[in-house]
Design a protein around this motif. Structure first.
Motif, PDB file in Angstrom:
ATOM      1  N   PRO A  19       0.783  -1.265  -0.220  1.00 32.73           N
ATOM      2  CA  PRO A  19      -0.062  -0.109  -0.139  1.00 32.73           C
ATOM      3  C   PRO A  19       0.806   1.399   0.106  1.00 32.73           C
ATOM      4  CG  PRO A  19      -0.898  -1.664   1.471  1.00 32.73           C
ATOM      5  CD  PRO A  19       0.562  -2.260   0.930  1.00 32.73           C
ATOM      6  N   GLN A  20       1.884   1.200   0.832  1.00 27.74           N
ATOM      7  CA  GLN A  20       2.920   2.260   1.118  1.00 27.74           C
ATOM      8  C   GLN A  20       3.487   2.979  -0.338  1.00 27.74           C
ATOM      9  OE1 GLN A  20       6.130   1.854   3.642  1.00 27.74           O
ATOM     10  NE2 GLN A  20       6.519   4.100   3.615  1.00 27.74           N
ATOM     11  N   ALA A  21       3.751   1.605  -1.104  1.00 28.13           N
ATOM     12  CA  ALA A  21       4.621   1.984  -2.510  1.00 28.13           C
ATOM     13  C   ALA A  21       3.507   2.356  -3.573  1.00 28.13           C
ATOM     14  CB  ALA A  21       5.106   0.755  -2.868  1.00 28.13           C
ATOM     15  N   ALA A  22       2.334   1.943  -3.556  1.00 32.01           N
ATOM     16  CA  ALA A  22       1.165   2.435  -3.987  1.00 32.01           C
ATOM     17  C   ALA A  22       0.861   3.943  -4.084  1.00 32.01           C
ATOM     18  CB  ALA A  22       0.055   1.522  -4.121  1.00 32.01           C
ATOM     19  N   ARG A  23       0.943   4.269  -2.821  1.00 35.42           N
ATOM     20  CA  ARG A  23       0.551   5.627  -2.801  1.00 35.42           C
ATOM     21  C   ARG A  23       1.789   6.418  -2.984  1.00 35.42           C
ATOM     22  NH1 ARG A  23      -1.313   3.492   2.256  1.00 35.42           N
ATOM     23  NH2 ARG A  23       0.531   3.900   3.391  1.00 35.42           N
ATOM     24  N   HIS A  24       2.933   5.999  -2.869  1.00 34.62           N
ATOM     25  CA  HIS A  24       4.208   6.901  -3.557  1.00 34.62           C
ATOM     26  C   HIS A  24       4.242   6.884  -5.060  1.00 34.62           C
ATOM     27  CE1 HIS A  24       8.278   8.225  -3.659  1.00 34.62           C
ATOM     28  NE2 HIS A  24       8.378   7.449  -4.880  1.00 34.62           N
ATOM     29  N   ALA A  25       3.726   5.924  -5.651  1.00 35.64           N
ATOM     30  CA  ALA A  25       3.847   5.769  -7.126  1.00 35.64           C
ATOM     31  C   ALA A  25       2.783   7.009  -7.621  1.00 35.64           C
ATOM     32  CB  ALA A  25       3.382   4.620  -7.852  1.00 35.64           C
ATOM     33  N   GLU A  26       1.482   7.065  -6.957  1.00 38.00           N
ATOM     34  CA  GLU A  26       0.449   8.101  -7.120  1.00 38.00           C
ATOM     35  C   GLU A  26       0.873   9.416  -6.999  1.00 38.00           C
ATOM     36  OE1 GLU A  26      -3.146   7.401  -4.928  1.00 38.00           O
ATOM     37  OE2 GLU A  26      -3.284   5.327  -5.852  1.00 38.00           O
ATOM     38  N   ALA A  27       1.891   9.616  -6.096  1.00 40.23           N
ATOM     39  CA  ALA A  27       2.463  11.204  -5.913  1.00 40.23           C
ATOM     40  C   ALA A  27       3.665  11.508  -6.350  1.00 40.23           C
ATOM     41  CB  ALA A  27       2.547  11.323  -4.264  1.00 40.23           C
ATOM     42  N   CYS A  31       8.516   8.220 -10.212  1.00 38.09           N
ATOM     43  CA  CYS A  31       8.339   6.873 -10.091  1.00 38.09           C
ATOM     44  C   CYS A  31       7.423   6.324 -10.988  1.00 38.09           C
ATOM     45  CB  CYS A  31       7.935   6.311  -8.688  1.00 38.09           C
ATOM     46  SG  CYS A  31       9.494   6.316  -7.643  1.00 38.09           S
ATOM     47  N   ARG A  32       6.425   7.172 -11.346  1.00 40.32           N
ATOM     48  CA  ARG A  32       5.326   6.983 -12.242  1.00 40.32           C
ATOM     49  C   ARG A  32       5.989   6.943 -13.694  1.00 40.32           C
ATOM     50  NH1 ARG A  32       2.126  10.474 -10.081  1.00 40.32           N
ATOM     51  NH2 ARG A  32       2.195  11.983 -11.817  1.00 40.32           N
ATOM     52  N   ALA A  33       6.936   7.894 -14.023  1.00 39.39           N
ATOM     53  CA  ALA A  33       7.471   7.769 -15.105  1.00 39.39           C
ATOM     54  C   ALA A  33       8.324   6.442 -15.288  1.00 39.39           C
ATOM     55  CB  ALA A  33       8.361   8.865 -15.379  1.00 39.39           C
ATOM     56  N   CYS A  34       8.878   6.083 -14.334  1.00 40.90           N
ATOM     57  CA  CYS A  34       9.587   4.850 -14.590  1.00 40.90           C
ATOM     58  C   CYS A  34       8.633   3.474 -14.843  1.00 40.90           C
ATOM     59  CB  CYS A  34      10.325   4.411 -13.131  1.00 40.90           C
ATOM     60  SG  CYS A  34      11.985   5.215 -12.966  1.00 40.90           S
TER      61      CYS A  34
END
Lengths: 265, 184
Positions: A19-27, A31-34
């Motif tokens: 869950p923590q990684a998913a939240r980070h990816a959203e923000a 990381c979203r570009a990766c």
């Protein structure tokens, strides 16, 4: 939180993120570009391989080879009654292989085989592939002495095939008996500077193999087929046809055949 | 142990998967077909090691991978049946870091052959890992079973393989002028 590591990115791509990684990816734009890059690469890889399917010819070839292998079924520790040097169960296996070859490969030749490549060439290529695979698995009789190879094959088939006379340019390394059109065929591997090739000794005359090219050299007639990556050359010596097969130029195959010393009578 | 006929049917059923994996490893259609045939024969020879009910696809892919490794090793011993460059299990060099602003567009510039060629530049286990994960869609645990390594290793190997592939493609894109064209 720092940027996502490799494991977290893989979990996200697999749809099983923490869950923590998913939240980070959203923000996190970086990381979203990766993730976007990774997804694009994955999609491109999928589309690259999407059209790759086994042809009917490959299916037939694999089925025939498996059928022959199953029919030959190795039972090395059981004593066998032998006929002409071959265990009885091997003869029945070879007969089964012949039936399979006739049932699968002949119709294939009529309907599916590429017109520019002789059926015999495809079969020789398959035999050569099996030789390499068996040699890698250590299941061929191995020797660098032509005499030992010839003697071994004589023990299996009742005759000693011709061997390369010039061991500097063509060194034998292993041999076995395989099935060609249901008949037992002596075959051995030869190492040359151009690569490893198989010499396959059969009873069929060379002009019956459908090899498209023919030329004379040193008073002998050579047939050959260079239409596929695995090339074939053949010559008649005594009562047998010697076929050299490998991913080397036809000239190199003919060189090896031209230097075979005559078979023992 | 599976009976021979059942096993032969299973092999035929998975021929497409085996051929694609073989192409990912060898990079050439003809060599891939030879590898598939060798794999099928080994499967028949090793029928006694297969447990009915277990994952046939994973078992066959494992045989294929081991057959390929044997072939590469064999090529080193007996000579150049496989071209020398194919026999090398080269480790990755250190390419420049890359960043794509339009990855999907850039990737579409490459032909399938160029993608397979770039994949061939990856070390064997990396490209098979990437292939099994991204193309065949196996989950990490299945890939770990095929390659006989830990799940964590598969995750990091997949990520590195994908990164390395992108770097290779980016280098080729520069060579081919795709990057400049897209920036204009």
């Amino acid at each position: 939180m720092t940027h996502l590591n490799e494991t977290q990115l893989e979990d996200l791509l697999a749809g099983q993120p923490e869950p923590q990684a998913a939240r980070h990816a959203e923000a996190c734009d970086a990381c979203r570009a990766c993730l976007d890059e990774a997804r694009a690469t994955r999609e491109r890889l999928r589309s690259t391989f999407a059209g790759v399917t086994a042809s009917a010819a490959l299916r037939a070839r694999v089925q025939a080879a498996m059928g022959a292998e199953a029919a030959l079924g190795r039972q090395p520790h059981r004593p066998h009654m032998r006929v002409f040097g071959l265990p009885v169960n091997r003869w029945s296996g070879l007969a089964a292989a012949a039936v399979l070859a006739l049932a699968v490969l002949v119709p294939l030749a009529m309907q599916l085989a590429k017109p520019e490549t002789a059926l015999a060439t495809q079969e020789f290529a398959a035999l050569h592939g099996r030789n390499l695979e068996r040699h890698a698995a250590g299941s061929m009789f191995a020797s660098e002495q032509p005499g030992a190879i010839a003697e071994h094959l004589k023990g299996r088939l009742g005759f000693a095939p011709a061997m390369p006379a010039d061991t500097e340019t063509a060194a034998v390394c292993a041999c076995c008996v395989q099935s060609f059109k249901g008949d037992a065929a002596a075959t051995y591997l030869v190492r040359t500077q151009q690569g490893v090739l198989s010499v396959i000794v059969i009873r069929d005359p060379p002009d019956a193999l459908g090899l498209p090219d023919r030329h004379e050299r040193g008073g002998k007639t050579y047939w050959s087929d260079a239409s596929a990556a695995c090339r074939v050359a053949a010559v008649r010596l005594g009562e047998h046809t010697y076929c050299a097969v490998g991913r080397v130029p036809v000239e190199s195959l003919v060189d090896v055949l031209a230097k075979l010393s005559p078979p023992e009578q | 142990m599976a009976d021979s006929e059942t096993l032969r049917d299973e092999v035929v059923e998975h021929l497409d998967t085996l051929l694609r994996a073989a192409l990912a490893l060898t990079g050439r259609r003809e060599r891939a077909e030879d590898l598939v045939q060798a794999t099928a024969l080994k499967a028949i020879e090793g029928a006694r090691t297969f447990r009915p009910g277990s994952n046939v696809r994973a078992w066959l892919l494992r045989i294929l991978r081991n057959t390929w490794i044997d072939e590469v090793r064999h090529a080193r011993v007996v000579g150049p049946t496989i071209p020398a460059e194919e026999a090398l299990l080269a480790g990755p060099e250190e390419p420049e870091p890359t960043s794509w602003s339009n990855a999907a567009d850039l990737l579409e510039n490459f032909s399938d052959e160029q993608i397979i060629g770039a994949l061939r530049e990856l070390p064997d286990d990396q490209r098979l890992t990437l292939y099994l994960t991204d193309v065949e869609g196996l989950d990490h645990a299945e890939v770990a079973k095929v390659l006989d390594v830990a799940v964590g290793t598969i995750k990091s190997r997949t990520a590195r393989a994908r990164t390395l592939l992108r770097q290779r493609l980016h280098a080729h894109a520069r060579d081919l002028g795709f990057v400049e064209r897209m920036q204009q």
